[in-house]
Enzyme design. Structure first.
Site, PDB file in Angstrom:
ATOM      1  N   GLY A 132       0.829  -1.196   0.000  1.00 41.25           N
ATOM      2  CA  GLY A 132       0.000   0.000   0.000  1.00 41.25           C
ATOM      3  C   GLY A 132       0.859   1.239   0.000  1.00 41.25           C
TER       4      GLY A 132
ATOM      5  N   ASP B  17      -7.597   7.768   3.305  1.00 40.09           N
ATOM      6  CA  ASP B  17      -7.349   6.859   2.190  1.00 40.09           C
ATOM      7  C   ASP B  17      -8.347   5.698   2.212  1.00 40.09           C
ATOM      8  OD1 ASP B  17      -6.106   6.029  -0.117  1.00 40.09           O
ATOM      9  OD2 ASP B  17      -4.428   5.053   0.888  1.00 40.09           O
TER      10      ASP B  17
END
Ligand SMILES: *[C@@H]1O[C@H](CO)[C@@H](O)[C@H](O)[C@H]1NC(C)=O
Ligand SMILES: *[C@@H]1O[C@H](CO)[C@@H](O)[C@H](O)[C@H]1NC(C)=O
Ligand SMILES: *[C@@H]1O[C@H](CO)[C@@H](O)[C@H](O)[C@H]1NC(C)=O
Ligand SMILES: *[C@@H]1O[C@H](CO)[C@@H](O)[C@H](O)[C@H]1NC(C)=O
Ligand SMILES: *[C@@H]1O[C@H](CO)[C@@H](O)[C@H](O)[C@H]1NC(C)=O
Ligand SMILES: *[C@@H]1O[C@H](CO)[C@@H](O)[C@H](O)[C@H]1NC(C)=O
Ligand SMILES: *[C@@H]1O[C@H](CO)[C@@H](O)[C@H](O)[C@H]1NC(C)=O
Ligand SMILES: *[C@@H]1O[C@H](CO)[C@@H](O)[C@H](O)[C@H]1NC(C)=O
Ligand SMILES: *[C@@H]1O[C@H](CO)[C@@H](O)[C@H](O)[C@H]1NC(C)=O
Ligand SMILES: *[C@@H]1O[C@H](CO)[C@@H](O)[C@H](O)[C@H]1NC(C)=O
Ligand SMILES: *[C@@H]1O[C@H](CO)[C@@H](O)[C@H](O)[C@H]1NC(C)=O
Length: 789
Positions: free
Chosen positions: A508, A624
């Site tokens: 990520g 996010d």
């Protein structure tokens, strides 16, 4: 005297341009068995010499077009062509045969084209007549086939189009293959303009009163172009009248989409050029169809209407054509513009060029009222999102990429400030063909929407603002109240637990995640996240502080932090391991989860976010939210992961000027226009995720979807507005049982993705709406700043 001589010379030279055998021509008749060869200038001429039928060599190559043209006009304007899509090689022949009419054959013997006879019969002869019609007749002079009944892009006086007929544009001035535009005289009597790529479609409606329907489209010998109605009435395309006796006339659907009637005086063919009497649309630069691409010119381009009513396209200062061979295509900025690196953004690097009376119709994102020209240009310079600003009537419209429907119009009375970088350090010239076509591909799909274009230009999100806002708020936590149930691991322990960081679970923005087993009693599966490039020197205290905040969170819809490692340069976080992977793989996999299951997941995500925003010891903004960050436990409960990390990493990274990138497709617009970052950014991202949950597809999907569906948020809104929400479910039977729930859920999502953060509901309200505790109002259009729609 000198003038008369010039005229003579011109006349003389125009005579020489004509093939010599014009003079030998008698009556335009062509016998069966006659043929022409694609080589020199061979043609069959009409009795008056006005028209010729034969081969024309295409520009810059050895290919030929079987066509009809104005033979007395120097540029020999082509009015009909047979084989635009299949140009004939040199040496091809066209033969007039008794049984098959005209047959075009390549030198190798391949049949390239033939005239399809609408009436069966035996051809006795062909005739190139003085109206410009090439006719095949039988021995009783019945017309078996004629070019007037098979038009290409042009109609001539005397030509009639019945219902079902059409004109198609060519691809460019010199490329006669099938182009973008079409004019259909439909069987219902309507005349409809349309384009292959959705650009515009307008109908010349002939009326709803019975009898007023169109019967045929007529270009009569007086030069009038009109729709003849069933009841005998006329719908006339207006313009000055020019009689076909005195003028050459033609009505052509040009490759740039304009249908216009042109005239040229027969007496001065030498120096005159075609001029328009009328055009439809009257100003194609103003024709817009919002959400259907960039307009007649490409993105970031400016459409300028010429005297002949035809458009040209120009790139603004500091922009170049994406494809130099396509002057009507998109333009790209020569140097990087946009919010790619907001930290380094300074207006000193930029300047504006002032243009008069230029505007882009649909790209506004902010309207500043009571502005002056100066504040308008300054405001654009200070705003990294702003690409141009248009000032008019004390109002300043700031516009962002992609700039669409650009046009020049003297009636606008506006000043346009086009921003450009005044150094050349970031000159971006697409270097090879590949990168260019990618740009076009991505561009043609993504550029169509407002928010996402920023990503094309490489925009990234930097959480500095966010950091500054929250640093103060958290200062009250001191090292002393760090009572926590988090376990501290040594790097060695975690290395062993993960078998040397062997099995990668995912990657990520914040780092790579590995699977591991730690020995707490019987051995517990964990996910170990190795954080990227953390600057340790000063961050120590803050790192611990943030960890405690994360460690204190407890909610069934959050992934639990088990422990951490903070050793030298190494920082790792240890989370509980969840067996069912990410929401992304669940939603976008082959097997679609049921509607009920999806709604439960949506509810769980909403509750997890509500907890982070309002119920934990201090507000945590996730920054996010996306399906990759939502995990599913054994019972398919949604569990949000990575919360708190945006802040945790920003803290360190703001010192190293490393950008944290937001995730394409999920990021709220305020990241780009220097508005305050609040919890509403998560609401926006949640809205996008909710739409993905509803539709089981990604928010941006260029591969499997046509242009109008590629951007999920736009597509869903269009479907919602048009009352056609069923379409978004892809005929999923299960969900359609309850259409009201589908509609309600879509409405909630549309509220969440409002461009204006203040219009977005809080997560508490979202949860209440999802649970049906409060009513859902009709949502406004999510992007109201888009003018022109
Ligand atoms: C045209 O001229 C040819 C001879 O050149 C003749 O055979 C033919 O009958 C004429 N056709 C017409 C329609 O006058
Ligand atoms: C055909 O005619 C055009 C114009 O009259 C002339 O420029 C061209 O050279 C001719 N081509 C041949 C092969 O005769
Ligand atoms: C067409 O005419 C040419 C010249 O008269 C002849 O050589 C050729 O065989 C004919 N082609 C066909 C398909 O009839
Ligand atoms: C001729 O007609 C056939 C069938 O009716 C059609 O497939 C073909 O495209 C037509 N060709 C031309 C040149 O119009
Ligand atoms: C015209 O053509 C038809 C069939 O092709 C034929 O039967 C007839 O005799 C012809 N008539 C004349 C006058 O040539
Ligand atoms: C052409 O159409 C116009 C308008 O309907 C009419 O006034 C004129 O008489 C027509 N001319 C011919 C030659 O039919
Ligand atoms: C053609 O040129 C002549 C002489 O230059 C000029 O008088 C005439 O107006 C021109 N015709 C047109 C239609 O421009
Ligand atoms: C931003 O500024 C920093 C220091 O001023 C510099 O190191 C970095 O390369 C700049 N980044 C960009 C993308 O220009
Ligand atoms: C400017 O005025 C318009 C319409 O009156 C309004 O919608 C818009 O919010 C105003 N803009 C600002 C920045 O106040
Ligand atoms: C300019 O703005 C005023 C007040 O906002 C409005 O009444 C007027 O119609 C506008 N003029 C133009 C040309 O848009
Ligand atoms: C930037 O590049 C353009 C074209 O290459 C050149 O004309 C201009 O002088 C350059 N400007 C600077 C500041 O280097």
């Amino acid at each position: 005297m000198a003038m008369a001589l010039t005229v003579w010379l011109l006349l003389l030279s125009s005579l020489f341009l004509l093939p010599i055998y014009v003079l030998a021509q008698t009556n335009g008749s062509v016998a069966v068995g006659a043929s022409l060869s694609a080589a020199g200038n061979s043609s069959w001429i009409s009795p008056s010499g006005d028209f010729a039928f034969g081969f024309r060599q295409l520009e810059n190559n050895d290919l030929f077009l079987l066509s009809i043209w104005f033979a007395k006009i120097p540029d020999r304007t082509i009015v009909w062509y047979a084989n635009g899509d299949k140009p004939a090689p040199k040496g091809s022949t066209v033969n007039l045969t008794a049984n098959s009419g005209l047959v075009l054959t390549s030198p190798q013997g391949d049949e390239l084209w033939k005239s399809n006879q609408s009436i069966a019969g035996v051809v006795a002869h062909g005739l190139m007549n003085d109206k410009g019609n090439f006719v095949l007749e039988d021995n009783k002079s019945a017309k078996l086939w004629e070019t007037f009944k098979n038009p290409t892009d042009t109609m001539l006086p005397g030509q009639i189009m019945e219902r079902g007929g059409k004109l198609s544009s060519r691809n460019s001035e010199t490329d006669y293959s099938r182009g973008r535009f079409q004019l259909d005289f439909q069987v219902d009597g309507n005349l409809v303009f349309s384009a292959k790529k959705p650009f515009y479609s307008t109908a010349t409606t002939t009326g709803t009163v019975p009898g007023s329907e169109g019967l045929r489209l007529v270009f009569n010998d007086s030069g009038n172009f009109y729709i003849l109605r069933v009841n005998g009435g006329h719908f006339i395309f207006t313009g000055e009248e020019r009689a076909a006796r005195d003028y050459y006339l033609r009505t052509t659907l040009s490759f740039d989409g304009v249908l216009a009637q042109y005239f040229l005086p027969k007496t001065s063919v030498g120096n005159a050029s075609w001029a328009p009497l009328w055009s439809e649309p009257p100003n194609i630069c103003q024709k817009i169809n919002v959400n259907s691409g960039p307009g007649i010119c490409g993105y970031n381009s400016i459409c300028i209407l010429q005297a002949d009513k035809r458009p040209t396209c120009e790139c603004p200062t500091g922009y170049s054509l994406l494809d130099p061979n396509d002057p009507y295509g998109s333009c790209y900025p020569d140097s990087k513009l946009g919010c790619e690196n907001e930290l380094n953004y300074t207006k000193d690097l930029y300047n504006v060029e002032v243009l008069a009376n230029t505007d882009w119709l649909t790209s506004s994102y902010v309207q500043l009222n009571a502005s002056t020209a100066d504040t308008c240009s300054q405001s654009c310079l200070e705003d990294c999102l702003c690409a141009v600003a248009v000032y008019s009537n004390d109002t300043c419209w700031k516009k962002k990429f992609p700039l669409s429907y650009g046009r020049e119009d003297s009636t606008l009375n506006s000043k346009t400030f086009i921003k450009f970088r005044n150094d050349n350090s970031t000159r971006q010239v697409p270097d090879d063909k590949k990168s260019r076509t990618t740009w076009v591909h991505v561009g043609s799909v993504l550029l169509g929407t407002s928010v996402f274009v920023n990503f094309i230009l490489g925009a990234a999100v930097i959480c500095l603002g966010f950091f500054l806002i929250f640093q103060k708020k958290h200062a009250r936590f001191t090292q002393n109240d760090l009572d926590t149930n988090l376990r501290s691991f040594s790097h060695k322990e975690l290395k062993e637990a993960t078998n040397g960081f062997n099995e990668e679970l995912g990657k990520g923005a914040f780092g790579v995640v590995y699977k591991g087993i730690i020995q707490i009693g019987s051995g517990v599966q964990v996910a170990v996240k190795k954080l990227n490039c953390v600057n340790v020197q000063d961050g120590e205290k803050e790192f611990k502080t943030e960890l405690k905040i994360i460690g204190q969170t407890h909610h069934k819809n959050l992934v639990r932090l088990v422990g951490y490692c903070d050793e030298g340069q190494e920082r790792l976080l240890v989370y509980e391991f969840l067996s069912n992977g990410t929401l992304a793989s669940f939603l976008f996999g082959d097997e679609k989860p049921s509607w009920r299951q999806r709604m439960e997941i949506a509810d769980g995500v909403a509750k997890g976010l509500l907890y982070l925003h309002e119920e934990c010891s201090s507000q945590i903004i996730h920054c996010d939210i996306k399906p990759q960050n939502i995990l599913l436990d054994d019972h398919y409960n949604a569990r949000i992961s990575d919360f708190g990390l945006a802040k945790l990493l920003m803290m360190d990274q703001s010192r190293t000027h490393t950008a944290i990138r937001g995730t394409k497709g999920y990021v709220a617009p305020e990241w780009f226009n220097s508005m305050a970052i609040t919890a509403k950014v998560d609401v926006y991202s949640f809205g996008v995720v909710l739409l993905e949950i509803i539709c089981c597809r990604r928010s941006v999907d260029m591969e499997n979807n046509c242009e109008e569906k590629a951007i999920l948020i736009d597509w869903v809104y269009d479907c919602y507005r048009d009352g056609a929400l069923d379409a978004v479910l892809d005929h999923e039977v299960d969900a359609l049982d309850d259409k009201t729930e589908l509609e309600k859920t879509a409405m909630i999502a549309l509220w969440c993705i409002q461009e204006d953060p203040s219009l977005r509901p809080s997560m508490r309200k979202v949860v209440q709406m999802l649970e049906g505790v409060v009513e859902v109002d009709v949502p406004p259009c999510p992007s109201p700043y888009t003018r022109g729609g």
